[in-house]
Each structure stands twice: as C-alpha cells, then as structure tokens.
Scaffold this motif. Structure first.
Motif, PDB file in Angstrom:
ATOM      1  N   ALA A 177      65.248 -38.992  -2.741  1.00 35.43           N
ATOM      2  CA  ALA A 177      64.662 -38.190  -3.808  1.00 35.43           C
ATOM      3  C   ALA A 177      63.385 -38.840  -4.342  1.00 35.43           C
ATOM      4  O   ALA A 177      62.370 -38.166  -4.554  1.00 35.43           O
ATOM      5  CB  ALA A 177      65.674 -38.012  -4.938  1.00 35.43           C
ATOM      6  N   TYR A 187      62.047 -31.231  -2.263  1.00 41.23           N
ATOM      7  CA  TYR A 187      63.233 -32.048  -2.009  1.00 41.23           C
ATOM      8  C   TYR A 187      64.462 -31.155  -1.901  1.00 41.23           C
ATOM      9  O   TYR A 187      64.766 -30.368  -2.805  1.00 41.23           O
ATOM     10  CB  TYR A 187      63.438 -33.072  -3.121  1.00 41.23           C
ATOM     11  CG  TYR A 187      64.643 -33.960  -2.883  1.00 41.23           C
ATOM     12  CD1 TYR A 187      64.706 -34.769  -1.755  1.00 41.23           C
ATOM     13  CD2 TYR A 187      65.713 -33.987  -3.766  1.00 41.23           C
ATOM     14  CE1 TYR A 187      65.804 -35.578  -1.519  1.00 41.23           C
ATOM     15  CE2 TYR A 187      66.812 -34.802  -3.545  1.00 41.23           C
ATOM     16  CZ  TYR A 187      66.853 -35.592  -2.414  1.00 41.23           C
ATOM     17  OH  TYR A 187      67.948 -36.394  -2.172  1.00 41.23           O
ATOM     18  N   PHE A 202      67.940 -35.298  -8.294  1.00 40.58           N
ATOM     19  CA  PHE A 202      66.889 -34.373  -8.734  1.00 40.58           C
ATOM     20  C   PHE A 202      66.094 -34.959  -9.902  1.00 40.58           C
ATOM     21  O   PHE A 202      64.880 -34.807  -9.991  1.00 40.58           O
ATOM     22  CB  PHE A 202      67.495 -33.026  -9.141  1.00 40.58           C
ATOM     23  CG  PHE A 202      67.863 -32.134  -7.982  1.00 40.58           C
ATOM     24  CD1 PHE A 202      67.502 -32.457  -6.683  1.00 40.58           C
ATOM     25  CD2 PHE A 202      68.578 -30.967  -8.190  1.00 40.58           C
ATOM     26  CE1 PHE A 202      67.838 -31.640  -5.615  1.00 40.58           C
ATOM     27  CE2 PHE A 202      68.910 -30.134  -7.135  1.00 40.58           C
ATOM     28  CZ  PHE A 202      68.546 -30.470  -5.837  1.00 40.58           C
ATOM     29  N   TYR A 205      63.771 -37.520  -8.533  1.00 35.33           N
ATOM     30  CA  TYR A 205      62.681 -36.835  -7.832  1.00 35.33           C
ATOM     31  C   TYR A 205      61.639 -36.322  -8.822  1.00 35.33           C
ATOM     32  O   TYR A 205      60.435 -36.544  -8.653  1.00 35.33           O
ATOM     33  CB  TYR A 205      63.269 -35.677  -7.016  1.00 35.33           C
ATOM     34  CG  TYR A 205      62.258 -34.663  -6.543  1.00 35.33           C
ATOM     35  CD1 TYR A 205      61.338 -34.968  -5.538  1.00 35.33           C
ATOM     36  CD2 TYR A 205      62.221 -33.380  -7.093  1.00 35.33           C
ATOM     37  CE1 TYR A 205      60.413 -34.024  -5.102  1.00 35.33           C
ATOM     38  CE2 TYR A 205      61.313 -32.437  -6.664  1.00 35.33           C
ATOM     39  CZ  TYR A 205      60.406 -32.761  -5.665  1.00 35.33           C
ATOM     40  OH  TYR A 205      59.493 -31.823  -5.242  1.00 35.33           O
ATOM     41  N   THR A 220      62.927 -28.270  -6.219  1.00 35.86           N
ATOM     42  CA  THR A 220      64.226 -28.762  -5.778  1.00 35.86           C
ATOM     43  C   THR A 220      65.039 -27.648  -5.132  1.00 35.86           C
ATOM     44  O   THR A 220      65.035 -26.506  -5.590  1.00 35.86           O
ATOM     45  CB  THR A 220      65.027 -29.335  -6.953  1.00 35.86           C
ATOM     46  OG1 THR A 220      65.168 -28.327  -7.974  1.00 35.86           O
ATOM     47  CG2 THR A 220      64.341 -30.553  -7.539  1.00 35.86           C
ATOM     48  N   ALA A 304      68.528 -26.646 -10.294  1.00 39.81           N
ATOM     49  CA  ALA A 304      67.916 -26.405  -8.986  1.00 39.81           C
ATOM     50  C   ALA A 304      66.962 -25.223  -9.055  1.00 39.81           C
ATOM     51  O   ALA A 304      67.256 -24.205  -9.680  1.00 39.81           O
ATOM     52  CB  ALA A 304      68.994 -26.147  -7.940  1.00 39.81           C
TER      53      ALA A 304
END
Length: 335
Positions: A177, A187, A202, A205, A220, A304
């Motif tokens: 990430a 990602y 996440f 990232y 993401t 997400a």
C-alpha cells in the motif's frame, strides 16, 4: 440502493468440468459483453499458470479480445505477475493495447508468481526480492527514465508516442500500500483471499500518496469473492463448487471446476474441510439483498472507492446471472 462506490469485476476464465477450453475462452467474450451492458466500470483478468481450472494465463490476449467486443467497459490486467516477464515486454504489450483502445486499458501489477514452484521455474520467474527493481525498470522504460550511461537508455520502447495505461499495484499488506501511494498508482487490496484487514493498508496508501497524471487523487479498490443467486439457499448450494475446488487445489489436487452436485457428494479429508472453514469466512454468498448489504458494509468499513467482484461458479450462465443480480441490487445503470 445506489452504491457510493464503483463496481467492477474480475474474470479468471474458469474451465468447468464438462466444458472445453474453447468454451471457456468464448465465455470470456460473453461475460465482457454482459459486464459492458450491465454498466460495470471495468473488467480485469488475472495471470495464473499451471492450473487446469483457470484459462487466464495471458491477460493481454484476453484484454484485447474483450476490448474489441465491448464499447465502454475498461479492460485490464488484475494483474500481470511482473516477476514472470521482462519489463520491456510488458511495456510493449500494454502500450500496444493502449494504442488500440485508447483510454480503456488498465495495467494492474502483482508480485506473486501466479503459480507453484514448478511453474515459476518454467517461466524463469525472478525472486521476490527483485520486484521493486522490475517495477522501477518498467516505469523507466515508460518514462524514458534510464540514466544516459545505462545500457537500456539506448532501447526505444515500441510502439512509441504512447504511454502505459494507468497502473495499479495489487497487494494485501501495508508495504504494498505504501509503495502504491509513493508511486502515485491505484491500489487494489486482495480481500478475496487475504484475511488481513484492508482499512490499515488503505490508510497507509492514502497517507503517503503522491499525485500523478494518471491518479491526481488516491484510488482504492477492494477485491471480493461473491456468489449471488435469487435466494440464500441457492447461492450456498452453488458456492460448493468454489469451496471444494479451493480445498482440493490447496491440498495438491488440481482439476477443472466441479459441479455443485459433485462438490456436495465429495468426501473431504479433515485437512480439506479445515481449508474451507478458514477460507469461506472471506466469501460473500447469498441473495441480492444479503450480498448487497455485506459488500456495502465491507466497502464502507475501509472507505473503498471501488469494489471488484470475482465469482467462481460451475455454470457460466448462472455466473452471468450472479453479476446481473448484483448490479441490479446496487442500482447500477446499464448501458
């Protein structure tokens, strides 16, 4: 219910018992056309080797075929197992695809071998410690970034005048990430087979993200395994194909994807049953309402931006129905 995230799908090109490889290949086109019609954002093919139940060993060929038979769907690799290939070869292949289908191609990159040790040796795959070097080389070819005294600086990438499509890094850890964020890539987190929680990855990232032309903002993707049918009971029944096939593969027995009838009749060893008990906690199985609520909960728990669904089912027709039920449950506008 309209999803607050994009919906996409992954196709492993499964080869079911009672079908031929040619039928499995033809199904990749039918599924791509159905995904385009249903309004899914993108379709990715994974690279796997030495598996009798999976025909997606060369994603770029499937990508070109799917893109040629669809109109709006983004098509890409999810992903290319970079250690199996010379980076120049990948740069050439995906520049070619981008040139043929501008603005519709994705390049997902993974570090796993996509097969067992025998397949790795046959592919002459590089060691895991070399992944960062392979990735840096791929990017240098695309960006003309080699130092002038580097031997590869004299190698023009063909075709010229085209850049690689948007690149995504696939992973299931904080390290992957962070790398994706620092490189300004998308990602994708492999929650369809990894028990590691995606939210911390996440967060790492996004924290280290550096904007690029392809990704001005972090992006993401949560990858999930889903089996959907009109009722919870039917979905559970159909999911036995995936469960038993996974157990057999994990314990060294490789074969085509078996039917749910055969899967129910199969007598499993304690080890195989424990494999199913462990892995099935990651699988989302049920009616459209059950599946919708579970997907939404998982996506929202890690914020997400996109959910990519992979469905393993013996019947190609029922697999297409599963994707249709999911898109309908989330109110995805068809094309």
């Amino acid at each position: 219910m309209a999803a607050p995230f994009a919906l996409s799908l992954q196709d492993l090109a499964p080869i079911a018992e009672g079908t031929t490889t040619a039928q499995a290949m033809a199904e990749t086109i039918l599924l791509a056309q159905e995904a385009d019609r249903l309004g899914y954002t993108r379709l990715w093919y994974a690279e796997h080797h030495g598996m009798p139940s999976i025909a997606s060993s060369v994603p770029e060929i499937l990508i070109g075929s799917a893109a040629a038979h669809t109109k709006d769907l983004r098509v890409g690799a999810g992903g290319v197992m970079l250690l199996n290939h010379a980076p120049l070869r990948i740069a050439e292949a995906y520049r070619t695809l981008e040139g043929l289908f501008p603005g519709r191609i994705d390049l997902g990159i993974g570090r796993a071998p996509g097969g067992d040790g025998h397949a790795m040796r046959a592919l002459r795959s590089g060691g895991g410690e070399e992944f960062s070097a392979y990735l840096a080389e791929l990017m240098a070819f695309d960006e003309d970034g080699f130092p002038r005294d580097h031997p590869f600086s004299r190698v023009p990438v063909s075709p010229g005048g085209i850049r690689l499509p948007p690149m995504w890094l696939l992973g299931s850890s904080g390290a992957s990430a962070q790398a994706a964020g620092q490189l300004g890539m998308g990602y994708a987190f492999a929650a369809h087979f990894s028990h590691t929680p995606p939210a911390p990855a996440f967060e790492a990232y996004r924290y280290g993200f550096k904007a690029t032309e392809a990704f001005p903002k972090p992006k993401t993707m949560l990858c999930l395994s889903v089996v959907c049918a009109p009722s919870d009971e039917e979905a559970q029944y159909l999911s036995h194909s995936q469960a038993v096939s996974w157990a057999l593969f994990t314990t060294g027995e490789q074969r085509k994807l078996m039917s749910p009838e055969e899967a129910h009749a199969r007598v499993l060893t304690p080890q195989q049953q424990s494999v199913i008990d462990h892995q099935s906690t990651l699988w989302i199985v049920g009616s459209p309402e059950t599946v919708r609520d579970t997907i939404a909960e998982k996506a929202e728990s890690c914020a997400a931006d996109e959910v990519m669904i992979t469905t393993t089912m013996h019947s190609y027709e029922l697999r297409r129905r599963s994707y249709a039920l999911i898109s309908e449950a989330f109110g995805v506008a068809g094309r």
